[in-house]
Design a protein around this motif. Sequence first.
Motif: not given
Lengths: 241, 325
Positions: B295-324
Motif C-alpha cells: 500500500s505504501s509503495t509509489e506506483y501510479p494511482l491507476r495501478i493501485k486502484l486497479s489492484v485494489g479493485a481486483a482484490i475487492w472482486l476476489l474477496t466478494i467472489g470468495y465469499l460468494w462462490r467458494a465452497g459451493r
Amino acid sequence: MHGDPRIDTMVYLDTPEGVQLGYEVAGTISRALAWAIDAAIRGAIFIALAMALGINATQFVVDDNLAMAVGLVSVVAFALEWLYPTCFEARYGATPGKRLLGLRVVQTSGVPLTWPSAIVRNFLRAVDFLPLLYMTGTIAMLCNRDFRRLGDLAADTRVVYSALATPWQLFNYPRSVRPPATLDEDTRQAILGFAERAGSLSAARRIELADMLFPLTGQRGEAAVDTLMAWSNWIVRGQTR
Amino acid sequence: MQKQSHFETTHSPQWDHLRDLLAQLSSVNPLRRRHPTTLTELPALHTQVCHHLALARSRGYSPGLVNRLHDLVLDSHRHLYHHKGSWTQRALRFVAGGFARLVRRHAGLFWICCGLFYLPALLFGLLCYTDPDFILRIHSSRQVQDIETMYDPGNFNALRPVGYEAAGQFQMFGYYIANNIAIDFRVFAGGVLFGIGTVFFVLFNALHIGSIAGHLSGIGYNPTFWGFVAGHSALELTALCISAMAGLLLGRALVSPGRSRRADALAMAAGDAARLIIGAALMTLAAAFIEAYWSSTEYPLRIKLSVGAAIWLLTIGYLWRAGRN
C-alpha cells in the motif's frame, strides 16, 4: 456417592459406560495465582526479547535492523497476549501457570478442550478483564456453582484440578481380626481409609485418630491402632492363616 | 462376595496394561507416542475397568482402591473421547471454502453488520467531505494534523503514520498485525456484553474511518489516501464486518436465547463465532501484509486502484462462490 449433602467442589458426570466420574473444580484463588504466574512468564519473555534485540523505551527507529526488531517485538507482544494462552490450552489443556498449580481446562462433559472452545474462552478474556484485573470474570465466577467466568460459560468449559498420581500398593498387615457385624458402611469406609493412610501418618496422629473409635474398639493407644488395622486386613483379605 | 485383595490381584494385570497404554498415548517423546487409532484394545479395556470401578464402589472396597480406579478411568476417558483429527487438513478445508460457507450460512447477519459499519461510515464521510471543519467534532486538531501530514501529496514520507517516518516495512507489518487484529478481537469480545460492545466498537471504527476518508477526499488528498487504502481495504473492512458477525452471534445468544437457557445458547453459538473470528483474523493478517508491503509503495494511482479493485472482486467472489459444489 452422588446424592451426598456434603459441601464440596466436586462435579459428578455420568459417562456412557455407566460410571460416574468426579472432577474437583478450581476456585478463584488458584486461578488467580495461575494467571499471575503466566503474566510473569509472558513479561519475562517480552523483556528478554526486547533486551536481546537491543531495544529500550527511549530509542527510536533509526536503521533497518532496529526497524526489523521493533516489528518483531510488536508481533511477539500481540502473540503473547492473544495466542499464548489459546495455543497452550488447546494443545495441552493448561498454560504453564495452570500446570504449576495442577489445574486443567476441560469441556463440561469431561473431554479435553477443543480448539473452538479454547479460542472463545481466551479471546473473551478481553471482557473478563474489565474494568481492572479480571473483576468481571471474578464476579461471574462467584455467581455460578462451578467457578466459571464469562469465557468458560461461552465456551462450555470448566477449570478443574488434574488428578495426582497416587502410589499403587496392596494393603497388607500381619494380623487379621473379624470386625463387629454392626459396622455400617460409612464407618467401614472410614476404617479402611485410615488403614490405607496409616503409613503416611505419624504415630501420635494414628493414636489420636484411633482413640476416636474407643466406643467401638474398647481400646486406646497403640492397641486401638492395631485393632483397626487388623479389622481392615480382615475386610480386605478375609481370614489369614 | 469377593474379597478386596482377591479382586485386586485378579484384575491388576488389566489395570497395569491400561496404564501402560495410556502412558504410551501421552508419551512426551514423539517417537514413542502411539497414535490413538492403533490401540484397538483401548475401548474394551476401558469398559472393563469402568465395570471394575462400579463393582469396587458397590461392594464398598477401600477408598484408596476406589480412588485409584477412578483416576485411571478418568485418564482413560480423557484419551478415549479426545477427538484428535488431522488439523492441517481441517485448516486447509476451512480456508478453501469452509469459511466462506460459514459466512453464507449467516448471510442475514453479515448484511446487518455491513450496514452497521458502512452506513454510519458513509454518513460521516459525506458530512466531513462537504464541511472541512466537521472532522474536528470527531478528532482532536492534533490528530487531524497528523493525518493530513501522513497523506499530504507533497510530503515524501512514504505514507507512514506520524512518528514512524523512517520505519521499515517489516516494522509496519508488525505494527499492523498487532493493531488491526486486536481491533477485530475486541469487536468480537464485546459481543458477550449483550452485543453492545460489538455495536459500540463497530460504530467507533465506522466514524473513525469514514470521517478520515471523507475529510481527506474533501481537501483533495485523493491520490495519496485512496491509493494507500485501495489494496488492503477489501480484506480489512470485510474482516471487521465478519468479526462483528462473530460478536453479534454471541450477543444474540444472550439477548434472545429462544427456548434454551442463556448459558446453553451461548455455548451453541460459540462454535460458529470462534470459526468466524479465526477467519477474520486470517483476513486481517493478509491485509496487514498488503498494507505493509504494497500500500505504501509509489506506483501510479491507476495501478493501485486497479489492484485494489481486483482484490475487492476476489474477496466478494470468495465469499460468494467458494465452497459451493
